[in-house]
Design a protein around this motif. Sequence first.
Motif, mmCIF file in Angstrom:
data_model
loop_
_atom_site.group_PDB
_atom_site.id
_atom_site.type_symbol
_atom_site.label_atom_id
_atom_site.label_comp_id
_atom_site.label_asym_id
_atom_site.label_seq_id
_atom_site.Cartn_x
_atom_site.Cartn_y
_atom_site.Cartn_z
ATOM 1 N N VAL A 106 16.841 -0.254 -16.112
ATOM 2 C CA VAL A 106 15.940 0.355 -15.125
ATOM 3 C C VAL A 106 14.499 -0.057 -15.403
ATOM 4 C CG1 VAL A 106 15.073 2.533 -14.173
ATOM 5 C CG2 VAL A 106 17.483 2.333 -14.842
ATOM 6 N N ARG A 107 13.865 -0.635 -14.397
ATOM 7 C CA ARG A 107 12.447 -0.977 -14.480
ATOM 8 C C ARG A 107 11.680 0.095 -13.719
ATOM 9 N NH1 ARG A 107 9.383 -4.870 -16.283
ATOM 10 N NH2 ARG A 107 11.135 -6.233 -16.728
ATOM 11 N N THR A 108 10.724 0.707 -14.419
ATOM 12 C CA THR A 108 9.917 1.776 -13.838
ATOM 13 C C THR A 108 8.482 1.295 -13.678
ATOM 14 O OG1 THR A 108 11.323 3.441 -14.874
ATOM 15 C CG2 THR A 108 9.150 4.166 -14.134
ATOM 16 N N TYR A 109 7.908 1.583 -12.523
ATOM 17 C CA TYR A 109 6.532 1.198 -12.221
ATOM 18 C C TYR A 109 5.650 2.429 -12.195
ATOM 19 C CZ TYR A 109 7.931 -3.529 -11.131
ATOM 20 O OH TYR A 109 8.395 -4.806 -11.231
ATOM 21 N N LEU A 128 16.229 -5.462 -1.872
ATOM 22 C CA LEU A 128 15.693 -5.191 -3.204
ATOM 23 C C LEU A 128 14.908 -6.379 -3.780
ATOM 24 C CD1 LEU A 128 15.719 -2.697 -4.992
ATOM 25 C CD2 LEU A 128 17.718 -3.619 -6.149
ATOM 26 N N PRO A 129 15.388 -7.631 -3.633
ATOM 27 C CA PRO A 129 14.605 -8.758 -4.155
ATOM 28 C C PRO A 129 13.216 -8.873 -3.512
ATOM 29 C CG PRO A 129 16.852 -9.460 -3.769
ATOM 30 C CD PRO A 129 16.718 -8.077 -3.181
ATOM 31 N N SER A 130 13.099 -8.491 -2.245
ATOM 32 C CA SER A 130 11.789 -8.509 -1.581
ATOM 33 C C SER A 130 10.878 -7.437 -2.150
ATOM 34 C CB SER A 130 11.952 -8.298 -0.075
ATOM 35 O OG SER A 130 12.668 -9.376 0.486
ATOM 36 N N VAL A 131 11.438 -6.276 -2.439
ATOM 37 C CA VAL A 131 10.661 -5.197 -3.047
ATOM 38 C C VAL A 131 10.145 -5.647 -4.408
ATOM 39 C CG1 VAL A 131 10.776 -2.832 -3.964
ATOM 40 C CG2 VAL A 131 11.868 -3.384 -1.777
ATOM 41 N N VAL A 132 10.999 -6.294 -5.179
ATOM 42 C CA VAL A 132 10.615 -6.784 -6.511
ATOM 43 C C VAL A 132 9.477 -7.794 -6.387
ATOM 44 C CG1 VAL A 132 11.407 -8.108 -8.519
ATOM 45 C CG2 VAL A 132 12.851 -6.297 -7.565
ATOM 46 N N LYS A 133 9.512 -8.653 -5.380
ATOM 47 C CA LYS A 133 8.428 -9.624 -5.168
ATOM 48 C C LYS A 133 7.122 -8.908 -4.837
ATOM 49 C CE LYS A 133 11.234 -13.569 -3.791
ATOM 50 N NZ LYS A 133 11.574 -14.511 -2.719
ATOM 51 N N GLU A 192 13.927 3.499 -6.275
ATOM 52 C CA GLU A 192 13.220 4.609 -5.630
ATOM 53 C C GLU A 192 12.139 4.080 -4.687
ATOM 54 O OE1 GLU A 192 13.243 8.275 -8.780
ATOM 55 O OE2 GLU A 192 12.047 6.527 -9.306
ATOM 56 N N LEU A 193 11.449 3.032 -5.114
ATOM 57 C CA LEU A 193 10.396 2.455 -4.276
ATOM 58 C C LEU A 193 10.983 1.744 -3.062
ATOM 59 C CD1 LEU A 193 8.099 1.154 -7.122
ATOM 60 C CD2 LEU A 193 7.580 3.016 -5.533
ATOM 61 N N ALA A 194 12.186 1.186 -3.219
ATOM 62 C CA ALA A 194 12.829 0.437 -2.130
ATOM 63 C C ALA A 194 13.434 1.360 -1.077
ATOM 64 C CB ALA A 194 13.911 -0.470 -2.696
ATOM 65 N N ARG A 195 13.817 2.564 -1.473
ATOM 66 C CA ARG A 195 14.558 3.472 -0.589
ATOM 67 C C ARG A 195 13.923 3.646 0.799
ATOM 68 N NH1 ARG A 195 15.409 7.721 -4.130
ATOM 69 N NH2 ARG A 195 16.966 6.392 -5.095
ATOM 70 N N PRO A 196 12.625 3.933 0.910
ATOM 71 C CA PRO A 196 12.072 4.145 2.259
ATOM 72 C C PRO A 196 11.745 2.852 3.017
ATOM 73 C CG PRO A 196 10.376 4.534 0.618
ATOM 74 C CD PRO A 196 11.663 4.266 -0.132
ATOM 75 N N LEU A 197 11.913 1.714 2.378
ATOM 76 C CA LEU A 197 11.532 0.445 3.006
ATOM 77 C C LEU A 197 12.738 -0.244 3.633
ATOM 78 C CD1 LEU A 197 9.233 -0.847 0.131
ATOM 79 C CD2 LEU A 197 8.522 0.278 2.242
ATOM 80 N N ARG A 237 0.840 -1.206 0.000
ATOM 81 C CA ARG A 237 0.000 0.000 0.000
ATOM 82 C C ARG A 237 0.873 1.254 0.000
ATOM 83 N NH1 ARG A 237 -2.728 -3.050 3.763
ATOM 84 N NH2 ARG A 237 -2.022 -1.705 5.474
ATOM 85 N N GLY A 238 1.994 1.214 0.700
ATOM 86 C CA GLY A 238 2.935 2.335 0.682
ATOM 87 C C GLY A 238 3.497 2.568 -0.708
ATOM 88 N N MET A 239 3.793 1.491 -1.415
ATOM 89 C CA MET A 239 4.288 1.621 -2.791
ATOM 90 C C MET A 239 3.212 2.234 -3.688
ATOM 91 S SD MET A 239 6.303 -1.950 -3.374
ATOM 92 C CE MET A 239 7.368 -2.579 -2.111
ATOM 93 N N VAL A 240 1.963 1.816 -3.488
ATOM 94 C CA VAL A 240 0.858 2.383 -4.266
ATOM 95 C C VAL A 240 0.720 3.871 -3.942
ATOM 96 C CG1 VAL A 240 -1.657 2.345 -4.611
ATOM 97 C CG2 VAL A 240 -0.372 0.202 -4.526
#
Length: 119
Positions: free
Chosen positions: A73-76, A49-54, A40-45, A25-28
């Motif tokens: 670079v993969r952008t979401y 990184l592999p967990s963020v990707v999952k 960028e999405l992983a930075r505050p978590l 939900r934080g990523m959303v």
Amino acid sequence: MNPKPAVDPARLDRMFHALADASRRGMVDRLSEGPASVSELARPLAMALPSVVKHLAVLESGGIVMSEKVGRVRTYRIAPDALADVEAWVAARKAQLNRQFDALARYLLEDESGSGDFR
């Protein structure tokens, strides 16, 4: 009378599952501000990184985000109408509850104007 589902139940299950986790939900929330890379999405978590990707894969499977890879670079980004199915599901249940409350209100008004005084 049960309302007909406006969306595929399996798709709705994937969406609710994707939104069930606070990190996702934080990523959303972050992506609602605009596209972001995985790093960028992983930075505050506080996770690898592999967990963020999952987590992002779960969001993508749920139809909430979409990704694009350019070079390394993969952008979401938020998928168009990402939450439309959830909104439709909630709206259908809300409408049903409102109909039930309206019926109760009519019943109580009719009972109040009837001959019996129950005070």
